[in-house]
Write a protein that holds these residues in place. Structure first.
Motif, mmCIF file in Angstrom:
data_model
loop_
_atom_site.group_PDB
_atom_site.id
_atom_site.type_symbol
_atom_site.label_atom_id
_atom_site.label_comp_id
_atom_site.label_asym_id
_atom_site.label_seq_id
_atom_site.Cartn_x
_atom_site.Cartn_y
_atom_site.Cartn_z
ATOM 1 N N PHE A 62 5.224 0.409 4.163
ATOM 2 C CA PHE A 62 5.525 0.102 2.762
ATOM 3 C C PHE A 62 4.339 -0.504 2.016
ATOM 4 C CE2 PHE A 62 9.790 0.451 4.578
ATOM 5 C CZ PHE A 62 10.381 1.281 3.641
ATOM 6 N N SER A 63 3.361 -1.075 2.750
ATOM 7 C CA SER A 63 2.161 -1.587 2.085
ATOM 8 C C SER A 63 1.409 -0.476 1.368
ATOM 9 C CB SER A 63 1.235 -2.256 3.111
ATOM 10 O OG SER A 63 1.770 -3.462 3.567
ATOM 11 N N SER A 64 1.441 0.716 1.940
ATOM 12 C CA SER A 64 0.749 1.850 1.320
ATOM 13 C C SER A 64 1.316 2.142 -0.068
ATOM 14 C CB SER A 64 0.874 3.086 2.215
ATOM 15 O OG SER A 64 0.302 2.863 3.479
ATOM 16 N N SER B 65 -5.546 3.937 5.734
ATOM 17 C CA SER B 65 -4.581 3.845 6.829
ATOM 18 C C SER B 65 -5.109 4.513 8.090
ATOM 19 C CB SER B 65 -3.260 4.506 6.414
ATOM 20 O OG SER B 65 -2.739 3.903 5.261
ATOM 21 N N GLY B 66 -5.752 5.652 7.912
ATOM 22 C CA GLY B 66 -6.344 6.320 9.063
ATOM 23 C C GLY B 66 -7.383 5.446 9.739
ATOM 24 N N ALA C 235 -0.663 2.975 12.469
ATOM 25 C CA ALA C 235 0.234 4.139 12.435
ATOM 26 C C ALA C 235 1.239 4.005 11.302
ATOM 27 C CB ALA C 235 0.956 4.278 13.772
ATOM 28 N N GLY C 236 1.729 2.787 11.082
ATOM 29 C CA GLY C 236 2.636 2.552 9.968
ATOM 30 C C GLY C 236 1.960 2.797 8.635
ATOM 31 N N TYR C 237 0.719 2.289 8.499
ATOM 32 C CA TYR C 237 -0.070 2.546 7.291
ATOM 33 C C TYR C 237 -0.241 4.045 7.063
ATOM 34 C CZ TYR C 237 -1.815 -2.215 6.323
ATOM 35 O OH TYR C 237 -1.929 -3.536 5.971
ATOM 36 N N LEU C 238 -0.604 4.746 8.136
ATOM 37 C CA LEU C 238 -0.878 6.175 8.013
ATOM 38 C C LEU C 238 0.369 6.946 7.599
ATOM 39 C CD1 LEU C 238 -3.067 8.329 8.364
ATOM 40 C CD2 LEU C 238 -2.340 8.572 10.747
ATOM 41 N N ALA C 239 1.509 6.627 8.221
ATOM 42 C CA ALA C 239 2.764 7.295 7.858
ATOM 43 C C ALA C 239 3.139 6.983 6.411
ATOM 44 C CB ALA C 239 3.876 6.864 8.804
ATOM 45 N N GLY C 240 2.990 5.722 6.019
ATOM 46 C CA GLY C 240 3.326 5.326 4.655
ATOM 47 C C GLY C 240 2.415 5.948 3.624
ATOM 48 N N SER C 241 1.115 5.966 3.903
ATOM 49 C CA SER C 241 0.177 6.547 2.938
ATOM 50 C C SER C 241 0.346 8.059 2.834
ATOM 51 C CB SER C 241 -1.261 6.192 3.319
ATOM 52 O OG SER C 241 -1.566 6.649 4.614
ATOM 53 N N THR C 242 0.728 8.696 3.960
ATOM 54 C CA THR C 242 1.022 10.133 3.905
ATOM 55 C C THR C 242 2.222 10.390 2.995
ATOM 56 O OG1 THR C 242 0.196 10.439 6.157
ATOM 57 C CG2 THR C 242 1.599 12.169 5.263
#
Length: 410
Positions: A317-319, A139-140, A262-269
């Motif tokens: 949500f993909s994360s 995500s990052g 950013a969405g990926y990063l927030a979700g994966s966090t």
């Protein structure tokens, strides 16, 4: 923490490679669109990988399961780095397609090999947490890559972004070189002494036999991958939709991709922080359903704001979906035949991806990009909802408990 040294080193290496891939993704889409001016030409890039899969995956799994995984990954990264370095010097779309085809052939070996390597490297009890942190790194890269590519395009040239991706593969190969050899000399026998047509046919029979004995896993696999194939086909029209429907320039295109990151990063966090408390069932079902909803929101957009919201929902949500599904896969498929199963399944997926991507591309040319993509996103949402129902069948709860991937599959 000592036990996490090698997994974290692996995450770093793949993270660098993923960062390069995201920088490259923005650049190659814009480069092809600039050369041809054709949405169909951009969509054509998304057919190259499935074509490469069709050519290699009927036999590549037989090699992957029998050779040294670490050495194969290093070789694949070096070859891809060299091939990508050639692209900036080409001005023919067919020459670019040819190089991308060779890159995809090499990548068809790397993916299943890395999955098998990670399954051997990381103990079952740590896989969910590993996958969540791996998703965080991915995500990052998705967040930083397009932003870096946008800056490079603004102040330098598209080709610089592509060269950086080539370098990232060499860095990843160097990192993998310092990782342990999990196969303990299994490549001592030459491939030519081990692989024959009879061997390949026998391997296919073992994969089919495993599929018959693991019907519930196969059902989950088919439903999840169906949603992923819709996502893949929709991705082939993403650049066209952004440029021709929402009418964003190159800078805002890169910004929108960064919003998704950013969405990926927030979700994966969130996935990394909650991985020990959330069940695999919840991660997969929650992730796959709402990521499909995010796609539908994106393709229903008429401006930047709605598109950005859709991308954020999808990315977040993909994360969860990817973390949960990767762990489920690693815990379900016998590690001894993971390469063969992944390659065989990817072969069938490649056929479906080609047909679906072509169908969506031609439909977008004849009708409307937005209407066709929205229909595809809604169909993916329906499949996701059914997958959620199947996941929560009470009698199947044992499939989501940590287990060791072992079976008589060799």
């Amino acid at each position: 923490m000592h036990g996490w040294k090698n997994p974290l080193l692996y995450i770093f290496g793949i993270g660098v490679s993923n960062l390069g891939n995201w920088i490259y993704l923005v650049a190659i889409n814009l480069l092809v669109l600039r050369i041809t001016g054709s949405p169909a030409a951009v969509a054509g890039m998304f057919i190259i990988r499935p074509l490469a899969v069709l050519l290699t995956n009927s036999w590549s799994g037989s090699i992957i399961d029998r050779v040294n995984k670490r050495k194969l990954m290093i070789a694949a990264d070096c070859i891809r780095g060299l091939l990508i370095f050639v692209i900036p010097w080409l001005d023919s779309i067919w020459a670019i397609y040819s190089i991308m085809f060779l890159i995809s052939i090499t990548g068809a070996f790397f993916g299943p090999t890395s999955m098998t390597y990670v399954t051997k490297l990381v103990p079952p009890e740590n896989r969910k947490q590993f996958n969540s942190w791996f998703s965080f790194t991915t995500s990052g890269a998705a967040l930083l890559g397009p932003a870096i590519s946008g800056l490079l395009i603004m102040y330098m040239d598209i080709r610089v972004s592509i060269i950086i991706n080539a370098v990232s593969f060499f860095v990843c190969a160097l990192v993998i070189y310092f990782l342990p050899d999990v196969d303990q000399g299994d490549d001592a026998v030459k491939i030519s002494d081990r692989i024959s047509l009879r061997t390949i046919i026998g391997d296919w029979a073992r994969v089919i036999s495993y599929g018959k004995s693991a019907k519930y896993f196969i059902l989950i696999y088919l439903l999840f991958q169906s949603v992923m194939m819709f996502s893949f086909a929709l991705d082939s029209q993403e650049a066209t939709f952004i440029k021709q429907v929402i009418h964003l320039d190159d800078r805002n295109y890169g910004l929108l991709i960064s919003v998704a990151g950013a969405g990926y990063l927030a979700g994966s966090t969130a996935a990394a922080l909650t991985s020990r408390r959330m069940s695999l069932r919840m991660m997969i079902s929650l992730g796959i359903l709402f990521s499909s909803v995010g796609y539908a929101m994106f393709y229903s957009a008429s401006g930047f704001v709605m598109a950005a919201i859709g991308f954020i929902v999808f990315g977040f949500f993909s994360s969860f979906a990817n973390t949960g599904y990767s762990t489920f896969f690693q815990n379900s498929v016998p590690v001894e035949m993971m390469g063969r199963f992944s390659s065989t399944a990817s072969l069938l997926e490649g056929i479906a991806q080609i047909l679906l991507t072509l169908l969506l591309g031609f439909a977008a040319e004849l009708l409307s990009v937005q209407v066709v993509c929205l229909i595809g996103a809604l169909l993916a949402t329906v499949i996701s909802a059914f997958l959620c129902f199947v996941i929560y069948i009470p009698s199947k709860s044992s499939h989501y408990e940590t287990q060791t991937s072992s079976a008589n599959a060799t």
